[in-house]
Design a protein around this motif. Structure first.
Motif, PDB file in Angstrom:
ATOM      1  N   ILE A   1       7.204   4.871   5.848  1.00 29.48           N
ATOM      2  CA  ILE A   1       7.031   6.422   5.814  1.00 29.48           C
ATOM      3  C   ILE A   1       7.820   7.112   6.997  1.00 29.48           C
ATOM      4  O   ILE A   1       7.962   6.502   8.138  1.00 29.48           O
ATOM      5  CB  ILE A   1       5.689   6.640   5.693  1.00 29.48           C
ATOM      6  N   THR A   2       8.233   8.322   6.821  1.00 30.85           N
ATOM      7  CA  THR A   2       8.332   9.305   7.841  1.00 30.85           C
ATOM      8  C   THR A   2       7.020   9.720   8.276  1.00 30.85           C
ATOM      9  O   THR A   2       6.089  10.141   7.786  1.00 30.85           O
ATOM     10  CB  THR A   2       9.092  10.637   7.604  1.00 30.85           C
ATOM     11  N   ARG A   3       6.687   9.679   9.960  1.00 26.68           N
ATOM     12  CA  ARG A   3       5.589   9.881  10.355  1.00 26.68           C
ATOM     13  C   ARG A   3       5.605  10.642  11.560  1.00 26.68           C
ATOM     14  O   ARG A   3       6.623  11.027  12.235  1.00 26.68           O
ATOM     15  CB  ARG A   3       4.642   8.515  10.650  1.00 26.68           C
ATOM     16  N   GLU A   4       4.442  11.330  11.797  1.00 26.34           N
ATOM     17  CA  GLU A   4       4.036  12.379  13.001  1.00 26.34           C
ATOM     18  C   GLU A   4       3.344  11.449  13.782  1.00 26.34           C
ATOM     19  O   GLU A   4       2.102  11.211  13.289  1.00 26.34           O
ATOM     20  CB  GLU A   4       3.829  13.609  12.568  1.00 26.34           C
ATOM     21  N   ILE A   5       3.425  11.011  15.086  1.00 24.19           N
ATOM     22  CA  ILE A   5       2.574  10.426  15.875  1.00 24.19           C
ATOM     23  C   ILE A   5       1.644  11.526  16.280  1.00 24.19           C
ATOM     24  O   ILE A   5       1.876  12.325  17.158  1.00 24.19           O
ATOM     25  CB  ILE A   5       3.337   9.714  17.103  1.00 24.19           C
ATOM     26  N   LEU A   6       0.299  11.099  16.130  1.00 22.57           N
ATOM     27  CA  LEU A   6      -0.936  11.903  16.416  1.00 22.57           C
ATOM     28  C   LEU A   6      -1.612  11.579  17.829  1.00 22.57           C
ATOM     29  O   LEU A   6      -2.055  12.322  18.804  1.00 22.57           O
ATOM     30  CB  LEU A   6      -2.032  12.122  15.569  1.00 22.57           C
TER      31      LEU A   6
ATOM     32  N   ILE B   1       0.786  -1.239  -0.017  1.00 24.38           N
ATOM     33  CA  ILE B   1      -0.197  -0.084   0.055  1.00 24.38           C
ATOM     34  C   ILE B   1       0.946   1.138  -0.072  1.00 24.38           C
ATOM     35  O   ILE B   1       1.836   1.353   0.941  1.00 24.38           O
ATOM     36  CB  ILE B   1      -0.902   0.093   1.384  1.00 24.38           C
ATOM     37  N   TYR B   2       0.803   1.767  -1.162  1.00 24.55           N
ATOM     38  CA  TYR B   2       1.464   3.276  -1.110  1.00 24.55           C
ATOM     39  C   TYR B   2       0.791   4.498  -0.924  1.00 24.55           C
ATOM     40  O   TYR B   2      -0.152   4.841  -1.565  1.00 24.55           O
ATOM     41  CB  TYR B   2       2.294   3.481  -2.609  1.00 24.55           C
ATOM     42  N   ILE B   3       1.217   5.412  -0.038  1.00 19.64           N
ATOM     43  CA  ILE B   3       0.452   6.584   0.565  1.00 19.64           C
ATOM     44  C   ILE B   3       1.311   7.659   0.164  1.00 19.64           C
ATOM     45  O   ILE B   3       2.281   7.672   0.045  1.00 19.64           O
ATOM     46  CB  ILE B   3       0.032   6.254   1.988  1.00 19.64           C
ATOM     47  N   GLU B   4       0.685   8.674   0.064  1.00 19.62           N
ATOM     48  CA  GLU B   4       1.211  10.311  -0.037  1.00 19.62           C
ATOM     49  C   GLU B   4       1.240  10.757   1.164  1.00 19.62           C
ATOM     50  O   GLU B   4       0.610  10.471   1.995  1.00 19.62           O
ATOM     51  CB  GLU B   4       0.531  11.037  -0.941  1.00 19.62           C
TER      52      GLU B   4
ATOM     53  N   ILE C   1      -2.334   6.218  15.748  1.00 17.06           N
ATOM     54  CA  ILE C   1      -2.649   7.094  14.597  1.00 17.06           C
ATOM     55  C   ILE C   1      -1.497   8.063  14.374  1.00 17.06           C
ATOM     56  O   ILE C   1      -0.928   8.801  15.246  1.00 17.06           O
ATOM     57  CB  ILE C   1      -4.012   7.901  15.248  1.00 17.06           C
ATOM     58  N   CYS C   2      -1.141   8.148  13.144  1.00 16.10           N
ATOM     59  CA  CYS C   2      -0.011   8.890  12.657  1.00 16.10           C
ATOM     60  C   CYS C   2      -0.246   9.613  11.251  1.00 16.10           C
ATOM     61  O   CYS C   2      -1.257   9.303  10.521  1.00 16.10           O
ATOM     62  CB  CYS C   2       1.211   8.275  12.589  1.00 16.10           C
ATOM     63  N   ARG C   3       0.303  10.775  11.372  1.00 10.40           N
ATOM     64  CA  ARG C   3       0.416  11.623   9.816  1.00 10.40           C
ATOM     65  C   ARG C   3       1.502  11.025   9.051  1.00 10.40           C
ATOM     66  O   ARG C   3       2.596  11.335   9.541  1.00 10.40           O
ATOM     67  CB  ARG C   3       0.169  13.008   9.952  1.00 10.40           C
ATOM     68  N   ALA C   4       1.392  10.589   7.844  1.00 11.03           N
ATOM     69  CA  ALA C   4       2.637  10.599   7.008  1.00 11.03           C
ATOM     70  C   ALA C   4       3.155  11.961   6.587  1.00 11.03           C
ATOM     71  O   ALA C   4       2.621  12.866   6.101  1.00 11.03           O
ATOM     72  CB  ALA C   4       2.205   9.771   5.682  1.00 11.03           C
ATOM     73  N   ILE C   5       4.466  12.152   6.850  1.00 10.76           N
ATOM     74  CA  ILE C   5       5.398  13.413   6.573  1.00 10.76           C
ATOM     75  C   ILE C   5       6.240  13.141   5.108  1.00 10.76           C
ATOM     76  O   ILE C   5       7.030  13.913   5.047  1.00 10.76           O
ATOM     77  CB  ILE C   5       5.730  14.028   7.768  1.00 10.76           C
ATOM     78  N   SER C   6       6.074  11.867   4.623  1.00  5.39           N
ATOM     79  CA  SER C   6       6.667  11.573   3.373  1.00  5.39           C
ATOM     80  C   SER C   6       5.942  10.514   2.801  1.00  5.39           C
ATOM     81  O   SER C   6       5.103   9.871   3.377  1.00  5.39           O
ATOM     82  CB  SER C   6       8.138  11.102   3.604  1.00  5.39           C
ATOM     83  N   ASP C   7       5.976  10.296   1.536  1.00  2.00           N
ATOM     84  CA  ASP C   7       5.221   9.254   0.770  1.00  2.00           C
ATOM     85  C   ASP C   7       5.993   7.951   1.155  1.00  2.00           C
ATOM     86  O   ASP C   7       7.235   7.973   1.531  1.00  2.00           O
ATOM     87  CB  ASP C   7       5.569   9.591  -0.771  1.00  2.00           C
TER      88      ASP C   7
END
Length: 345
Positions: free
Chosen positions: A89-94, A69-72, A108-114
């Motif tokens: 992915i590089t991510r920010e933990i939310l 699964i490839y995300i942006e 739950i995290c936000r991708a800060i890279s593809d």
């Protein structure tokens, strides 16, 4: 048969949540998800989670290679800790949710890279509802819930506003069988839901107390003393009478249950059998139609909104269908759009 020129993304972007469920393993569910991710790229913020596990390199059940699964960048995901460690992915933990799975806590995290991700989530409906709400709260315009092996292990797709059903050649070498079974499942999942709010309230009361309840014409409730719906035909038959308007069943409804009822009494005719949703119906086409044709009625409490079907003509077991014929046969049988995501449609 209807012709559709729209894309999957055009169909689903009006909803704030969708689920993707598969008829069986290897029917292209993850391919469907990746197809949507490509179509949505740069347009909206997606939230992703999964029932069970998806995105791993090898299928642990069939030992076949699975699509990743490839995300942006900007995508928000809810996934188990072990799956997150397997993602690149590089991510920010939310948020850490406190919901535990065999693969660790759901984070739950936000991708800060593809990049590539592995998704793993809870199997309980209550957890999934809360996770979907959190993904929206953190800014997702559309939450996508990736289903498990099959509808039979999937926590109810009625949690989301819309559902995509994936089908494919991996189910059987017989195209006719795959098309027939897909059409039958779409019909079961799309069954008419009960709209009378007073009945829905009474059904909810039944579920709080036990497994099966009878709603009478005067809206009184009789609870049946059963542990499970599976072997309860005799108990149901014994209490159905001219005052019965609904039989409310929590759990699965099988061929055996309906067959046993049909061979024991005619009193079920005109009575509405009310189930949680279409995923609880483990019924063959033959039994389902026999029950309907003899006057039996089945309705659901939670509607499932099947918005399209994706068709995968290839099987990982070394054979494939003619892709044009497969899509054509499905479109003849179904009244929802059919997309061949493998063929780039």
């Amino acid at each position: 048969m209807k012709n559709y020129t729209s894309s999957i993304f055009n169909i689903i972007q009006k909803y704030d949540s969708i689920s993707i469920i598969g008829m069986s393993k290897n029917v292209g569910k993850t391919t469907t998800l990746n197809h949507i991710l490509r179509q949505a790229r740069g347009k909206i913020i997606l939230g992703l989670t999964s029932i069970g596990r998806d995105g791993e390199q090898m299928d642990v059940v069939t030992d076949t290679e699975k699509p990743k699964i490839y995300i942006e960048k900007g995508t928000i995901i809810a996934t188990a800790k072990q799956c997150l460690l397997n993602s690149d992915i590089t991510r920010e933990i939310l948020k850490t949710t406190g919901f535990n799975t065999p693969m660790g806590e759901i984070i739950i995290c936000r991708a800060i890279s593809d990049g590539y991700v592995e998704l793993g989530g809870p199997s309980q409906n209550s957890y999934m509802t809360l996770i979907c709400n959190e993904l929206k709260r953190f800014g997702s315009n559309l939450v996508i819930v990736d289903g498990a092996i099959s509808r039979k292990t999937f926590a109810s797709p009625s949690i989301t506003k819309a559902t995509i059903l994936s089908t494919g050649a991996a189910m059987s070498k017989s195209m006719v069988k795959v098309v027939d079974e897909t059409s039958h499942i779409v019909e079961l999942l799309s069954l008419k839901n009960e709209e009378d709010l007073s009945i829905l309230k009474l059904a909810s009361d039944v579920f709080k107390i036990g497994k099966i309840g009878i709603i009478c014409i005067d809206n009184s409730i009789k609870m049946l003393d059963v542990v499970t719906a599976l072997g309860s035909a005799k108990v149901i038959v014994d209490v159905i009478d001219k005052n019965t308007s609904y039989v409310v069943i929590k759990g699965v409804v099988t061929d055996k249950l309906l067959e046993d009822i049909m061979t024991s009494t005619n009193k079920y005719k005109g009575v509405i059998f009310l189930v949680e949703d279409g995923t609880k119906l483990f019924l063959s086409r033959e039994t389902f139609y026999k029950f309907k044709n003899r006057g039996g009625i089945i309705k659901t409490i939670n509607p499932i909104n099947i918005v399209c079907v994706t068709a995968n003509p290839r099987s990982p077991y070394g054979y494939e269908f003619d892709k044009n014929r497969f899509s054509h046969e499905l479109r003849k049988k179904l009244n929802v759009p059919v997309f061949d995501v493998i063929g780039g449609e």
